[in-house]
Every structure is written in structure tokens, then in C-alpha cells.
Design an enzyme around this catalytic site. Structure first.
Site, PDB file in Angstrom:
ATOM      1  N   ASP A   1      15.156 -70.925 -22.892  1.00 47.54           N
ATOM      2  CA  ASP A   1      15.226 -71.245 -24.222  1.00 47.54           C
ATOM      3  C   ASP A   1      16.651 -72.049 -24.319  1.00 47.54           C
ATOM      4  O   ASP A   1      17.054 -72.211 -25.555  1.00 47.54           O
ATOM      5  CB  ASP A   1      14.917 -70.247 -25.490  1.00 47.54           C
ATOM      6  CG  ASP A   1      13.849 -69.888 -25.296  1.00 47.54           C
ATOM      7  OD1 ASP A   1      12.810 -70.697 -25.280  1.00 47.54           O
ATOM      8  OD2 ASP A   1      13.555 -68.546 -25.622  1.00 47.54           O
TER       9      ASP A   1
ATOM     10  N   ASP B   1       5.688 -71.665 -25.572  1.00 41.42           N
ATOM     11  CA  ASP B   1       6.862 -72.070 -26.470  1.00 41.42           C
ATOM     12  C   ASP B   1       7.750 -73.307 -25.597  1.00 41.42           C
ATOM     13  O   ASP B   1       8.624 -73.831 -26.384  1.00 41.42           O
ATOM     14  CB  ASP B   1       7.786 -70.865 -26.595  1.00 41.42           C
ATOM     15  CG  ASP B   1       6.972 -69.740 -27.004  1.00 41.42           C
ATOM     16  OD1 ASP B   1       5.649 -69.593 -26.429  1.00 41.42           O
ATOM     17  OD2 ASP B   1       7.513 -68.677 -27.437  1.00 41.42           O
TER      18      ASP B   1
HETATM   19  N1  GLY Z   1      10.046 -68.533 -28.597  1.00 40.86           N
HETATM   20  C1  GLY Z   1       9.936 -67.243 -28.961  1.00 40.86           C
HETATM   21  C2  GLY Z   1       9.230 -67.138 -30.186  1.00 40.86           C
HETATM   22  O1  GLY Z   1       8.687 -67.999 -30.691  1.00 40.86           O
HETATM   23  O2  GLY Z   1       9.187 -65.961 -30.844  1.00 40.86           O
END
Ligand code: GLY
Length: 374
Positions: free
Chosen positions: A87, A148
Site C-alpha cells: 500500500d 486492492d
Molecule cells: N485495502 C484494504 C481495504 O480496502 O480494506
């Protein structure tokens, strides 16, 4: 039309900046963000909201507040603090890249490029993917990618534009192709995560982390897919990404609840207590805005997407926003983080707040987020 909601949002951002100087919001507990240090995956959203607020009203208060965090983000990279995950794209696109885009800051550009290199180190060539979580030899997560991650790829596409080095583009492209192949199902639904065998790279199986069950469709994952594939198309012009984003969008729209805001999973049994995920609807709205800009004027899906966008955003503003709660820390009620894990199953989500504001300022003033080429 969206002005009142934007002004309320911007006022709340200021309220938080004044109340929690130098702090960053974490996952909520009882309608309050936990305010702490830069050590989770979500801190970029808060800084990104400050940049959107600055771009909207040109009030230097927000610019100065956002800039004050750059050193902190740089130190996190230098110390590799809690960065054993993908992330890095969320964190640094909305802080360092945003700062560079808005101000041209060299320090911000250098930090963003360093972040892109850190993300690149998570590329696993045998499996053709960027590893989502944990170290390379992690027995459970070593061969795992998640949908994601598509929103982390713009940091790599940006680094390619900046440096001309093909490694950034190639890895982002390969990861997007692998996501399309293994995370998207034939009917336009999606897996949250997919596993590969770390010893030989073979594809193993789809699964979930935050969804209802392995074969279900977690609504936020689907929303990441809509926006993520649309962005992958923007950067690569690979037509199949546009087509995939549209398929995911149609699936999402066809399954929205009556009030045009989704529940937390498309396959969960619904009763009056079933949590929503307003953040998924906000992300999908940004994805639809992106698609509407990228698709042909005469595309047969245009009207469907425009209607869904307007219905969802109106519902978020009228029924999910905190416009009725002047002291609220968050902007959108009824997001869910991890329902099965009982972590913030019905609360404010800082990314929900970010994408809600991103959609609003794009609708009102055409201001984009920070995922785009300049
Ligand atoms: N990227 C983690 C979530 O959307 O919870």
C-alpha cells in the site's frame, strides 16, 4: 449542487487538523478515528484530502498542513517503518505525488520516486505479481496478490513517466494483466485475493480476506477493481482493461441496494442489521467518473453509469454524510473495514472520506485525484 457537501467536508478537515496537530487518523473505534503515527496503510488519505481541499478553495491553510507531513512520510520510507505491504502506492500517491503535482516540489518528487522503488521491491517474478502483504518468504502471504493493489500501480506508472525507466511500467502492466486473469471472474465479479505457489509460481486458488466467503464478491474489492482497471487503461491504453473495468462496473451497479449504496459483500444474506460499505460506493463513484471520461461518447453503457453515479453520490450526500453532525471527525457514516473480523464494521473509513471528497470535487470543479499523468 455538490457545493454544500464539499464545504462541510472541508470544514471538518480543518477541525481535525486543528484538533490533532501532527497526528494521522487510523481505523475508527466508536465513531472516532484513532489518531496516531504514520504506521498503517491509510495515512495518505488524510493528506490527500488536504490537497483536494487546497485545490478546491486555494486556502493555503490546507497546503501548509499537507506539506508539514512530507518529512514524516520520507522518514517512514528511510526507516522502512511498517512498509511490508504493497500500500505504498496509496500512501505516497496521495501525499508525495500529490504535493509534487500541486507545488512542483523537488523534495516531494524524490520521496515519491523512492516510494516507487520500495514498491517495486515487492515484485515476485516467478508469480508475475506484486506481493500484497508480509515478507517474501511468508508461508501464507508470500504468493498472494489482492485486487486492492490496482490502486497502488499508478505510483509505478508515474515513476515511469518521470524517469523513462521501463521497469516501472513493465511491472505495473504485468501485475494488472495478472490481476485481470486471476482476480476477475467470467460473470464480472471478483475475488478479493488470489494465491500462487511460491515454489513454482503455479496459480492455486481465489479467496478472500475481508469478504463474506472465498467465492463471494467483497464490494470494496469490486470497487477497487472498477477504479483500478480504469486507471490501468488510462496509463497503458490497453483496451481490455477498459472492458474489464466496465464489466466490473455493470456487476456493481446491477447489485446496488435500493438506496444506491452497497452492502459490504454482494453475496452476504441481507437483513436489517447487515452492514453497508459506504466507502465502496464512494470508490466506485470515482471509478465511474473515470470511466465516463475514458469511454466513447456513444458507448451504450454511458447512461447506466451516469445514472448510477448520480444516484449513489446523491444518496451518500443525503443519507450517509455527516452534514447533520457538525462535530463529526469523519465525512461518511456506515463504512465497514472488516465485518467478519469485527473491526470497525459500521463506522467512518478515512479512505471512504477521501474518495467521497474526490468524487465531489471532480463533479463540482473537475478536480482530479492524484492518480493521473500530468
Ligand atoms: N485495502 C484494504 C481495504 O480496502 O480494506
Amino acid at each position: 449542487m455538490w457545493k454544500g457537501a464539499i464545504e462541510d467536508a472541508i470544514r471538518k478537515i480543518k477541525q481535525n487538523i486543528i484538533k490533532y496537530p501532527g497526528k494521522l487518523p487510523h481505523i475508527t473505534e466508536g465513531q472516532r478515528y484513532e489518531w496516531g503515527d504514520n504506521n498503517d496503510w491509510i495515512e495518505g488519505f488524510y493528506v490527500g484530502m488536504m490537497w483536494l481541499a487546497y485545490e478546491y478553495g486555494q486556502d493555503s491553510f490546507y497546503k501548509e498542513a499537507a506539506e508539514s507531513y512530507l518529512t514524516n512520510f520520507k522518514e517512514r520510507l528511510d526507516g522502512h517503518v511498517a512498509l511490508d505491504h504493497h500500500d505504498i502506492g496509496f500512501l505516497y500517491s496521495l501525499s508525495a505525488v500529490a504535493q509534487w503535482r500541486v507545488t512542483g516540489s523537488d523534495a516531494a518528487r524524490i520521496t515519491a520516486l523512492q516510494a516507487a522503488d520500495t514498491l517495486l521491491a515487492r515484485w515476485r517474478p516467478r508469480m508475475g505479481m506484486i506481493q500484497a502483504w508480509g515478507p517474501a518468504d511468508d508461508p501464507e502471504n508470500g504468493g498472494r496478490m489482492i485486487i486492492d493493489c490496482l490502486l497502488n500501480l499508478p505510483l509505478l506508472f508515474w515513476a515511469h513517466e518521470q524517469t523513462g525507466e521501463s521497469k516501472y511500467y513493465d511491472i505495473a502492466m504485468k501485475h494488472a494483466l495478472q490481476s485481470q486473469k486471476f482476480l476477475v471472474r467470467g460473470d464480472g465479479s471478483s475475488y478479493h485475493t488470489f494465491y500462487f505457489d511460491i515454489t513454482n509460481g503455479n496459480a492455486l486458488r481465489g479467496g478472500t480476506h475481508q469478504g463474506y466467503q472465498d467465492g463471494s464478491t467483497w464490494t470494496r474489492g469490486q470497487a477497487w477493481g472498477i477504479y483500478g482497471f480504469a486507471l490501468a487503461y488510462r496509463y497503458t491504453k490497453h483496451e481490455a482493461f477498459l472492458d474489464t473495468a466496465k464489466r466490473l462496473a455493470r456487476y456493481f451497479i446491477e447489485r446496488m441496494a435500493e438506496d444506491a449504496v452497497v452492502y459490504w459483500d454482494f453475496d452476504v444474506p441481507i437483513d436489517e442489521g447487515t452492514p453497508r460499505d459506504s466507502s465502496a460506493s464512494a470508490i466506485a463513484a470515482c471509478g465511474l467518473l473515470e470511466l465516463l471520461e475514458l469511454m466513447e461518447d456513444r458507448d451504450p453503457d454511458r447512461m447506466l453509469f451516469e445514472n448510477a453515479l448520480n444516484r449513489s453520490m446523491s444518496a451518500l450526500v443525503e443519507h450517509y454524510s455527516t452534514m447533520d453532525l457538525p462535530d463529526a471527525e469523519g465525512l461518511l457514516k456506515h463504512g465497514s473495514y472488516h465485518v467478519r473480523g469485527d473491526r470497525a464494521p459500521d463506522d467512518y473509513m478515512i479512505w471512504g472520506d477521501y474518495f467521497y471528497l474526490e468524487a465531489l470535487v471532480r463533479l463540482e470543479q473537475g478536480i482530479k485525484g492524484y492518480w493521473y499523468e500530468s
